[in-house]
Design a protein around this motif. Structure first.
Motif, PDB file in Angstrom:
ATOM      1  N   ASN A  14       0.821  -1.212   0.000  1.00  0.00           N
ATOM      2  CA  ASN A  14       0.000   0.000   0.000  1.00  0.00           C
ATOM      3  C   ASN A  14       0.858   1.266   0.000  1.00  0.00           C
ATOM      4  N   LEU A  15       2.081   1.142   0.505  1.00  0.00           N
ATOM      5  CA  LEU A  15       3.003   2.275   0.475  1.00  0.00           C
ATOM      6  C   LEU A  15       3.404   2.591  -0.963  1.00  0.00           C
ATOM      7  N   PHE A  16       3.627   1.563  -1.777  1.00  0.00           N
ATOM      8  CA  PHE A  16       3.934   1.764  -3.193  1.00  0.00           C
ATOM      9  C   PHE A  16       2.721   2.312  -3.940  1.00  0.00           C
ATOM     10  N   THR A  17       1.538   1.871  -3.550  1.00  0.00           N
ATOM     11  CA  THR A  17       0.313   2.409  -4.158  1.00  0.00           C
ATOM     12  C   THR A  17       0.188   3.895  -3.846  1.00  0.00           C
ATOM     13  N   ALA A  18       0.479   4.257  -2.584  1.00  0.00           N
ATOM     14  CA  ALA A  18       0.433   5.661  -2.188  1.00  0.00           C
ATOM     15  C   ALA A  18       1.469   6.477  -2.954  1.00  0.00           C
ATOM     16  N   ALA A  19       2.645   5.878  -3.194  1.00  0.00           N
ATOM     17  CA  ALA A  19       3.698   6.562  -3.953  1.00  0.00           C
ATOM     18  C   ALA A  19       3.245   6.812  -5.387  1.00  0.00           C
ATOM     19  N   SER A  20       2.542   5.839  -5.975  1.00  0.00           N
ATOM     20  CA  SER A  20       2.013   5.997  -7.331  1.00  0.00           C
ATOM     21  C   SER A  20       1.005   7.139  -7.385  1.00  0.00           C
ATOM     22  N   CYS A  21       0.115   7.171  -6.391  1.00  0.00           N
ATOM     23  CA  CYS A  21      -0.888   8.247  -6.314  1.00  0.00           C
ATOM     24  C   CYS A  21      -0.212   9.602  -6.134  1.00  0.00           C
ATOM     25  N   PHE A  22       0.804   9.645  -5.281  1.00  0.00           N
ATOM     26  CA  PHE A  22       1.521  10.897  -5.017  1.00  0.00           C
ATOM     27  C   PHE A  22       2.214  11.408  -6.284  1.00  0.00           C
ATOM     28  N   CYS A  23       2.798  10.483  -7.054  1.00  0.00           N
ATOM     29  CA  CYS A  23       3.426  10.870  -8.325  1.00  0.00           C
ATOM     30  C   CYS A  23       2.390  11.466  -9.279  1.00  0.00           C
ATOM     31  N   GLY A  24       1.184  10.901  -9.253  1.00  0.00           N
ATOM     32  CA  GLY A  24       0.106  11.453 -10.067  1.00  0.00           C
ATOM     33  C   GLY A  24      -0.226  12.877  -9.672  1.00  0.00           C
ATOM     34  N   VAL A  25      -0.258  13.131  -8.369  1.00  0.00           N
ATOM     35  CA  VAL A  25      -0.555  14.484  -7.876  1.00  0.00           C
ATOM     36  C   VAL A  25       0.554  15.457  -8.291  1.00  0.00           C
TER      37      VAL A  25
END
Length: 242
Positions: A14-25
């Protein structure tokens, strides 16, 4: 007595998922600030993190319903909103309502694509995707947008560029099949062919990095379309003969 997995093993995917979302932002912010090269880079980086989260979850046997839902929401930000904002902020705004409509289609159809994927997973063969996957559509959209901005000779073909963006949106919700490459035949008979192909691909990437990526993603997108048309024509010929 049931053995409990360490909590860190559940947090990591889930930390990698959050990193993916953060990169999108960050990509969205870069687009708003007209830093389009960075916007493209962060969409690619989001793709890397998105590819890692699922694999780590499967390796550690920590897949969960929360992880699946979180991944879909993160994908909508990183691969739906981010490339759509990149398109609109860089050039889409110049076309008024048409640009706004294409931007909206990409996000809405991306959300539909994710929802359909979640409810149909396991109901069709794992070697294909039904419809263009949203991460692929995002990468292709970002590359097409950056190419349109980078090459002056493409400026007179703005209508083609708009049609391509619209096409990507509709391909996500289509029934066109695309190879998933999840099950590649790596038997000894095919190993040499795969090796030679990879050497050629990496050589082209070394010599013409951006152009090679543009060519590869275009071949993938249009392969699905050509294959679908060919299958329809073949089916029509059979029905005509019958």
């Amino acid at each position: 007595m049931q053995e409990h997995k360490p909590q860190l093993s559940y947090i990591l995917p889930n930390l990698f998922t959050a990193a993916s979302c953060f990169c999108g932002v960050i990509s969205i912010i870069s687009s708003i600030n007209s830093n389009f090269k960075s916007a493209v880079f962060y969409i690619f980086l989001a793709l890397v993190f998105d590819g890692l989260d699922g694999r780590i979850a499967r390796l550690t046997n920590t897949t969960s319903k929360f992880g699946v839902e979180f991944d879909s929401l993160a994908d909508l930000v990183a691969f739906g909103v981010a490339p759509a904002v990149l398109f609109y902020a860089s050039s889409g705004y110049e076309y008024g309502k048409i640009g706004s409509l294409i931007t909206g289609f990409f996000i809405v159809f991306g959300a539909i694509r994710l929802a359909r994927f979640n409810v149909t997973t396991g109901t069709y063969e794992p070697s294909v995707f039904i419809g263009l996957p949203i991460p692929t559509a995002a990468i292709v959209s970002a590359i097409y947008t950056y190419a349109f901005l980078s090459y002056e000779w493409l400026k007179p073909y703005e209508i083609v560029f708009l049609c391509l963006q619209l096409m990507l949106a509709f391909l996500m919700v289509s029934n066109i099949r695309y190879p998933s490459f999840k099950k590649i035949d790596l038997s000894k008979s095919n190993m040499l062919k795969v090796l030679v192909l990879l050497i050629l691909v990496f050589s082209m990437l070394y010599l013409f990095t951006f152009e090679s990526i543009l060519l590869i993603v275009s071949v993938y997108v249009f392969y699905g379309i050509v294959r679908a048309i060919w299958n329809l024509l073949t089916k029509f010929k059979r029905l005509k003969k019958g």
